[in-house]
Design a protein around this motif. Structure first.
Motif, PDB file in Angstrom:
ATOM      1  N   GLU A 203       0.833  -1.204   0.000  1.00  0.00           N
ATOM      2  CA  GLU A 203       0.000   0.000   0.000  1.00  0.00           C
ATOM      3  C   GLU A 203       0.869   1.257   0.000  1.00  0.00           C
ATOM      4  N   HIS A 204       1.967   1.207   0.747  1.00  0.00           N
ATOM      5  CA  HIS A 204       2.895   2.338   0.791  1.00  0.00           C
ATOM      6  C   HIS A 204       3.539   2.551  -0.583  1.00  0.00           C
ATOM      7  N   MET A 205       3.903   1.453  -1.239  1.00  0.00           N
ATOM      8  CA  MET A 205       4.473   1.562  -2.583  1.00  0.00           C
ATOM      9  C   MET A 205       3.450   2.149  -3.560  1.00  0.00           C
ATOM     10  N   ARG A 206       2.186   1.721  -3.429  1.00  0.00           N
ATOM     11  CA  ARG A 206       1.146   2.254  -4.311  1.00  0.00           C
ATOM     12  C   ARG A 206       0.970   3.754  -4.114  1.00  0.00           C
ATOM     13  N   ARG A 207       0.927   4.180  -2.830  1.00  0.00           N
ATOM     14  CA  ARG A 207       0.764   5.605  -2.549  1.00  0.00           C
ATOM     15  C   ARG A 207       1.946   6.417  -3.070  1.00  0.00           C
ATOM     16  N   ASP A 208       3.147   5.867  -2.850  1.00  0.00           N
ATOM     17  CA  ASP A 208       4.342   6.578  -3.338  1.00  0.00           C
ATOM     18  C   ASP A 208       4.339   6.681  -4.855  1.00  0.00           C
ATOM     19  N   PHE A 209       3.932   5.597  -5.517  1.00  0.00           N
ATOM     20  CA  PHE A 209       3.900   5.608  -6.982  1.00  0.00           C
ATOM     21  C   PHE A 209       2.928   6.664  -7.493  1.00  0.00           C
ATOM     22  N   ILE A 210       1.714   6.667  -6.917  1.00  0.00           N
ATOM     23  CA  ILE A 210       0.709   7.650  -7.355  1.00  0.00           C
ATOM     24  C   ILE A 210       1.195   9.067  -7.081  1.00  0.00           C
ATOM     25  N   ALA A 211       1.777   9.278  -5.891  1.00  0.00           N
ATOM     26  CA  ALA A 211       2.249  10.622  -5.548  1.00  0.00           C
ATOM     27  C   ALA A 211       3.373  11.065  -6.468  1.00  0.00           C
ATOM     28  N   ASN A 212       4.326  10.164  -6.734  1.00  0.00           N
ATOM     29  CA  ASN A 212       5.468  10.528  -7.578  1.00  0.00           C
ATOM     30  C   ASN A 212       5.046  10.791  -9.020  1.00  0.00           C
ATOM     31  N   VAL A 213       4.200   9.885  -9.554  1.00  0.00           N
ATOM     32  CA  VAL A 213       3.753  10.065 -10.937  1.00  0.00           C
ATOM     33  C   VAL A 213       2.922  11.345 -11.066  1.00  0.00           C
ATOM     34  N   SER A 214       2.040  11.577 -10.109  1.00  0.00           N
ATOM     35  CA  SER A 214       1.216  12.784 -10.154  1.00  0.00           C
ATOM     36  C   SER A 214       2.077  14.030 -10.070  1.00  0.00           C
ATOM     37  N   HIS A 215       3.087  13.980  -9.212  1.00  0.00           N
ATOM     38  CA  HIS A 215       3.980  15.138  -9.070  1.00  0.00           C
ATOM     39  C   HIS A 215       4.761  15.392 -10.358  1.00  0.00           C
TER      40      HIS A 215
END
Length: 440
Positions: A203-215
């Motif tokens: 879940e942490h990896m998913r959140r980081d991925f979404i945050a990084n890609v969105s950024h």
């Protein structure tokens, strides 16, 4: 079996009849003596069998139960059958309990059986491993003496066990535990725990991925949007024949930017990082801001009203609650046809307080209501695209309310509008004096 009262009646009646006959043919003294001796013999018999019964109950073994005589024969026979039935029931219960404990011992999840006073009655090997308990030494001990994690003790005392809690293991900081209490029986509870460390990492990896890609996407989209806007504003830069296409590109670029902003907001809320401190919020001022924003978004197409208890305040993160309230109202504006009504209310509801937004819009079918707070869930995708929705607004609202120990309630009927309510607990409420409320 003849009732014991009738047996006693007929015995005394017979004894009395015999005594009367003796009195008639002999004398009163002899009759009275025989009646007295008969009565004493009857009482002595009962005392004897009572003594035998009390001695047997000290060690109630079916093989040694007295046979009895007269009335006591029936009594001992009844006790024998009831004891046999009790032994069979006890044997069955013991068998069921043994099977339960055997099955629970094989579970990978921790299982702890607690009584009404939260005292440990039993636990399985997984509970010993995950929670650091020991059945032999900890049985009979209060669970809060052995699991002293602050969050768990608060969860235990709150007595609201609808949702599980997650906490870092006090035995191994690399392990994340999910714990839930399940009430059953006569105020008993099952404590169920599992290791969700791997799920939390994913879940942490998913959140980081979404945050990084969105950024990373935000900057190029801002550049593209900026160039499109510049070209649209430059006279002669875009031929009239293609201006419609540029307008569509500008519209979709804006939609992508809103989606990315919502994804970043949701990712931040889910991660629990950078949580703003709680402050006392002037809800009346906050709702006036939301009212103006709604009027601006509506652009005069709807009749919007606000009813608020000016003395009723909140403690929380003002920016987050502004976002939650604003999202509820903007949804009402987007999904209410022109000429419709939108009514906002902030007032007490029992011991809680609720901010409710009622609209006369298109309404929602009951089958959709439970899924409305899911990410990207839309009742009508084409309608959502037309109104500029991202499908994340209600997910953001739910996370913000959860952070404030509040809940989202939804009431709707297709064709008859909807009511969305943010309900806050008493612990979050503040009260102003009437003088201060009037001054504002």
């Amino acid at each position: 079996m003849l009732d014991i009262r009738w047996r006693a009646f007929w015995l005394f009646f017979s004894l009395l009849l015999i005594s009367l006959i003796i009195w008639a043919f002999e004398n009163f003294t002899l009759a009275l003596g025989i009646f007295t001796l008969g009565t004493l013999a009857y009482l002595a018999s009962h005392l004897y069998w009572l003594y035998r019964l009390s001695e047997w109950y000290k060690k109630p073994d079916l093989a040694s139960i007295p046979a009895g005589s007269g009335t006591w024969e029936d009594i001992f026979a009844t006790i024998y059958h009831e004891q046999r039935r009790h032994n069979r029931s006890q044997s069955q219960l013991s068998s069921v309990l043994d099977r339960f404990q055997h099955a629970a011992s094989a579970l990978p999840d921790a299982v702890v059986l607690l009584d009404a006073r939260d005292i440990i009655e039993w636990c399985n090997p997984s509970a010993e491993k995950l929670l650091g308990l020991a059945l032999k030494s900890d049985s009979g001990q209060p669970i809060n003496y052995l699991m002293r994690h602050t969050e768990f003790i608060e969860y235990l005392q709150l007595k609201d066990y609808a949702d599980p809690i997650k906490l870092i293991s006090w035995r191994d900081p690399s392990v994340t535990l999910e714990l839930q209490l399940v009430p059953f029986g006569d105020n008993q509870k099952l404590l169920i725990g599992r290791d969700v460390s791997q799920l939390e990492k994913l879940e942490h990896m998913r959140r980081d991925f979404i945050a990084n890609v969105s950024h990373e996407l935000r900057t190029p989209l801002t550049v593209v949007g900026g160039f499109l806007e510049t070209l649209m504003d430059m006279e002669g830069a875009v031929p009239e024949s293609t201006r419609g296409y540029f307008g569509m590109m500008q519209e979709q670029t804006g939609r992508m930017r809103r989606l990315i902003e919502d994804l970043l907001t949701l990712s931040q809320l889910e991660s629990g990082q950078n949580i703003p401190p709680d402050t006392e919020i002037d809800v009346n001022s906050l709702l006036n801001m939301v009212m103006h924003e709604a009027q601006s978004l509506s652009n005069g197409k709807h009749h919007i009203t606000l009813e608020a208890d000016a003395s009723l305040g909140l403690t929380g993160a003002a920016e987050e609650l502004h976002s939650a309230f604003g999202n509820l109202v903007s949804n009402a504006v987007r999904y209410t046809p022109e000429g419709g009504e939108i009514h906002m209310v902030w007032k007490m509801r029992g011991t809680d307080a609720a901010f409710s937004v009622h609209d006369s819009g298109i309404g929602i079918e009951q089958k959709h209501i439970d899924r409305l707070t899911e990410r990207f869930y839309r009742v009508d995708r084409s309608r959502s695209r037309e109104t500029g929705g991202t499908g994340l607004g209600l997910s953001i609202i739910k996370h913000i309310l959860t952070r404030h120990q509040a809940r989202l309630e939804i009431e709707s009927e297709l064709g008859n509008g909807s009511t969305f309510s943010a309900v806050f607990p008493k612990s979050r409420l503040t009260r102003k004096t009437p003088a201060l409320a009037n001054n504002q």
